[in-house]
Scaffold this active site. Structure first.
Site, mmCIF file in Angstrom:
data_model
loop_
_atom_site.group_PDB
_atom_site.id
_atom_site.type_symbol
_atom_site.label_atom_id
_atom_site.label_comp_id
_atom_site.label_asym_id
_atom_site.label_seq_id
_atom_site.Cartn_x
_atom_site.Cartn_y
_atom_site.Cartn_z
ATOM 1 N N HIS A 53 0.863 -1.189 0.000
ATOM 2 C CA HIS A 53 0.000 0.000 0.000
ATOM 3 C C HIS A 53 0.895 1.233 0.000
ATOM 4 O O HIS A 53 1.854 1.299 0.763
ATOM 5 C CB HIS A 53 -0.882 -0.021 1.255
ATOM 6 C CG HIS A 53 -1.925 1.039 1.275
ATOM 7 N ND1 HIS A 53 -1.646 2.356 1.592
ATOM 8 C CD2 HIS A 53 -3.249 0.994 1.014
ATOM 9 C CE1 HIS A 53 -2.756 3.060 1.519
ATOM 10 N NE2 HIS A 53 -3.745 2.263 1.166
ATOM 11 N N CYS A 78 -3.556 2.635 -4.730
ATOM 12 C CA CYS A 78 -4.486 3.437 -3.928
ATOM 13 C C CYS A 78 -4.455 4.873 -4.449
ATOM 14 O O CYS A 78 -3.491 5.606 -4.228
ATOM 15 C CB CYS A 78 -4.093 3.385 -2.451
ATOM 16 S SG CYS A 78 -5.104 4.481 -1.440
ATOM 17 N N HIS A 91 -7.608 0.568 -4.569
ATOM 18 C CA HIS A 91 -8.412 1.414 -3.669
ATOM 19 C C HIS A 91 -8.806 2.647 -4.469
ATOM 20 O O HIS A 91 -7.921 3.386 -4.925
ATOM 21 C CB HIS A 91 -7.578 1.921 -2.486
ATOM 22 C CG HIS A 91 -7.269 0.891 -1.452
ATOM 23 N ND1 HIS A 91 -6.553 1.184 -0.311
ATOM 24 C CD2 HIS A 91 -7.586 -0.414 -1.355
ATOM 25 C CE1 HIS A 91 -6.443 0.105 0.429
ATOM 26 N NE2 HIS A 91 -7.053 -0.886 -0.184
ATOM 27 N N ASP A 140 -12.640 3.271 -1.370
ATOM 28 C CA ASP A 140 -11.805 3.578 -0.209
ATOM 29 C C ASP A 140 -12.421 4.755 0.539
ATOM 30 O O ASP A 140 -12.797 5.753 -0.067
ATOM 31 C CB ASP A 140 -10.397 3.927 -0.696
ATOM 32 C CG ASP A 140 -9.390 3.941 0.429
ATOM 33 O OD1 ASP A 140 -9.652 3.301 1.467
ATOM 34 O OD2 ASP A 140 -8.340 4.584 0.284
ATOM 35 N N HIS A 141 -12.502 4.617 1.813
ATOM 36 C CA HIS A 141 -13.082 5.659 2.685
ATOM 37 C C HIS A 141 -14.447 6.119 2.152
ATOM 38 O O HIS A 141 -14.958 5.576 1.181
ATOM 39 C CB HIS A 141 -12.148 6.871 2.816
ATOM 40 C CG HIS A 141 -10.788 6.498 3.332
ATOM 41 N ND1 HIS A 141 -9.749 7.368 3.395
ATOM 42 C CD2 HIS A 141 -10.309 5.330 3.814
ATOM 43 C CE1 HIS A 141 -8.674 6.760 3.881
ATOM 44 N NE2 HIS A 141 -8.995 5.520 4.136
ATOM 45 N N TYR A 171 -14.508 5.079 7.535
ATOM 46 C CA TYR A 171 -15.206 3.917 6.979
ATOM 47 C C TYR A 171 -16.705 3.873 7.302
ATOM 48 O O TYR A 171 -17.206 2.875 7.814
ATOM 49 C CB TYR A 171 -14.521 2.624 7.454
ATOM 50 C CG TYR A 171 -13.176 2.439 6.793
ATOM 51 C CD1 TYR A 171 -13.051 1.729 5.606
ATOM 52 C CD2 TYR A 171 -12.033 3.011 7.342
ATOM 53 C CE1 TYR A 171 -11.826 1.582 4.978
ATOM 54 C CE2 TYR A 171 -10.792 2.873 6.716
ATOM 55 C CZ TYR A 171 -10.706 2.151 5.537
ATOM 56 O OH TYR A 171 -9.497 2.019 4.914
HETATM 57 C C1 DNO Z 1 -6.473 3.457 5.581
HETATM 58 C C2 DNO Z 1 -5.934 2.288 4.890
HETATM 59 C C3 DNO Z 1 -4.546 1.904 5.359
HETATM 60 C C4 DNO Z 1 -4.146 0.572 4.750
HETATM 61 C C5 DNO Z 1 -2.793 0.087 5.193
HETATM 62 C C6 DNO Z 1 -2.397 -1.132 4.430
HETATM 63 O O1 DNO Z 1 -7.621 3.744 5.432
HETATM 64 O O2 DNO Z 1 -5.968 2.454 3.514
HETATM 65 O O3 DNO Z 1 -4.545 1.816 6.741
HETATM 66 O O4 DNO Z 1 -5.063 -0.403 5.127
HETATM 67 O O5 DNO Z 1 -1.841 1.056 5.032
HETATM 68 O O6 DNO Z 1 -1.364 -1.790 5.066
#
Ligand code: DNO
Length: 407
Positions: free
Chosen positions: A242, A280, A307, A360-361, A380
């Site tokens: 990530h 991401c 993501h 994501d989020h 989240y």
């Molecule tokens: C936050 C996430 C990160 C992700 C880690 C992966 O929202 O995208 O915490 O899970 O960095 O190791």
């Protein structure tokens, strides 16, 4: 065919249940054994409990996010060898249980960072925000990290000092709580809500990086990759790092997965395709000079997990999370690049054609705003993420329709 629709689920205590995910059209679940401490072996019976529960609802466990890499591995300290053996064993167990994609990060001490979780959107929602000046003010005058003031340009420090003067005691405490506890604990960060003096412990962790610069951290990461990638090869597991969030050094510690050059380095450090990337968009967009479409195209074959979210760039390095479609990133162009890679993989006869993505989020909207503030992990919420899932799914359908028509 479309990218596989997945959702981050925080396990059996998550207020959003597996049944809820089925109703939302989720195909694959992204989760971890959140109850286990960092560094221990993930045993098969623990893995199977979660996998069976997911499969009983007709979904699959698509991605592990995350199998955390311990600080001992990142800094190469005393317990490193034990943790590497445990990591390899966990990868083997996951592979043998049929789970083929594992996400991790290599950020020193902190995972992702934000300075506010309640940035007000004009339409009434609330989202996450990273304000660079606030972060510098926190570093220099609240955390009081030794020498911090000398590490930023003088005008940034001057601005941060003025801003700090306006902070109440509560504001200072809130910032500390957001930066080192609230955004960290639930992602298996090193500091959770049980720590009495999080600032002191945090400074202690930071001090373990005093002799680790970018080159040293790269060397430690290469050592990690060279140790674990052979296990991934043997048990058919795609490992995908990530990106750093934000994608540049923070708090005097190096960060090495933040831009095109870093990703070039990563792929060369261990050229196996098992050594891949979690693409991401939100994290990488923290550097306005990152061209997200170019990055997707350049590393397409090594993207194992996606993501998707958008950000709005502000002055300096500040940004707020602006939902999934709207913002500084060209989301249709990004999704198109990913769909093209999926088509390429299908033609090439590759097995890994699912290319799981998750929204994501999310911005807190509708019922998210009425819910108890602590019910959802930071970033989240249910409704905001569901809106993101629907928006991206619609966008994908439209782009695929056009792609098929052209053929
Ligand atoms: C936050 C996430 C990160 C992700 C880690 C992966 O929202 O995208 O915490 O899970 O960095 O190791």
């Amino acid at each position: 065919m479309a990218l596989e629709k997945t959702w981050r689920w925080f396990g059996f205590n998550d207020p959003i249940t597996l049944d809820n995910l089925v109703q939302m059209g989720v195909e694959g679940v992204v989760t971890a054994l959140h109850h286990l401490p960092i560094g221990v072996v993930w045993e098969k019976d623990e893995i199977m409990k979660v996998k069976n529960a997911i499969e009983a609802k007709g979904m699959r466990w698509s991605v592990v996010e995350s199998l955390p890499v311990s600080e001992a591995i990142k800094t190469c300290s005393a317990e490193r060898d034990l943790h590497i053996e445990n990591y390899k064993k966990s990868l083997q167990n996951l592979g043998e249980c049929g789970i083929d994609t594992v996400c991790y990060n290599f950020m020193p001490v902190l995972d992702w960072s934000r300075t506010s979780l309640t940035y007000k959107h004009p339409g009434g929602g609330e989202g996450l925000y990273f304000d660079f000046t606030t972060f510098v003010a926190w570093d220099c005058y609240i955390l009081c990290r030794p020498n911090a003031e000398n590490e930023y340009p003088a005008e940034v420090v001057a601005k941060a000092k003025e801003l700090f003067k306006t902070f109440s005691k509560e504001k200072c405490e809130e910032l500390t709580y957001i930066i080192i506890v609230l955004t960290q604990g639930f992602v298996n960060g090193v500091i959770d809500g049980t720590v009495k003096d999080p600032k002191a412990l945090f400074l202690k962790y930071i001090s373990t990086y005093k002799d680790i610069d970018k080159e040293k951290l790269r060397a430690n990461m290469k050592r990690f990759l060279d140790d674990v990638i052979p296990t991934c090869e043997k048990y058919n597991v795609n490992l995908c790092v990530h990106p750093d969030d934000p994608p540049y050094p923070v708090l005097g510690m190096p960060r090495i997965i933040g831009c095109m050059d870093d990703l070039e380095w990563l792929r060369k450090a261990n050229p196996s395709l098992r050594n891949g990337i979690t693409y991401c968009t939100g994290s990488l967009s923290g550097r306005p000079d990152n061209d997200l479409v170019a990055i997707a195209e350049r590393f397409a074959d090594a993207i194992h997990f996606v993501h998707l979210r958008n950000t709005q760039h502000l002055d300096d390095f500040s940004f707020y999370e602006s939902g999934h479609l709207k913002g500084s990133l060209d989301m249709p162009a990004i999704v198109e690049a990913l769909l093209k890679e999926q088509q390429r993989r299908i033609k090439e006869g590759r097995k890994d054609i699912r290319m799981p993505f998750r929204p994501d989020h999310g911005i807190r909207i509708l019922n998210d705003l009425d819910a108890d503030k602590n019910i959802y992990n930071a970033g989240y919420p249910l409704c905001g993420r569901m809106r993101g899932l629907a928006e991206i799914a619609g966008l994908m359908t439209g782009i695929e329709y056009e792609m098929t028509k052209k053929k």
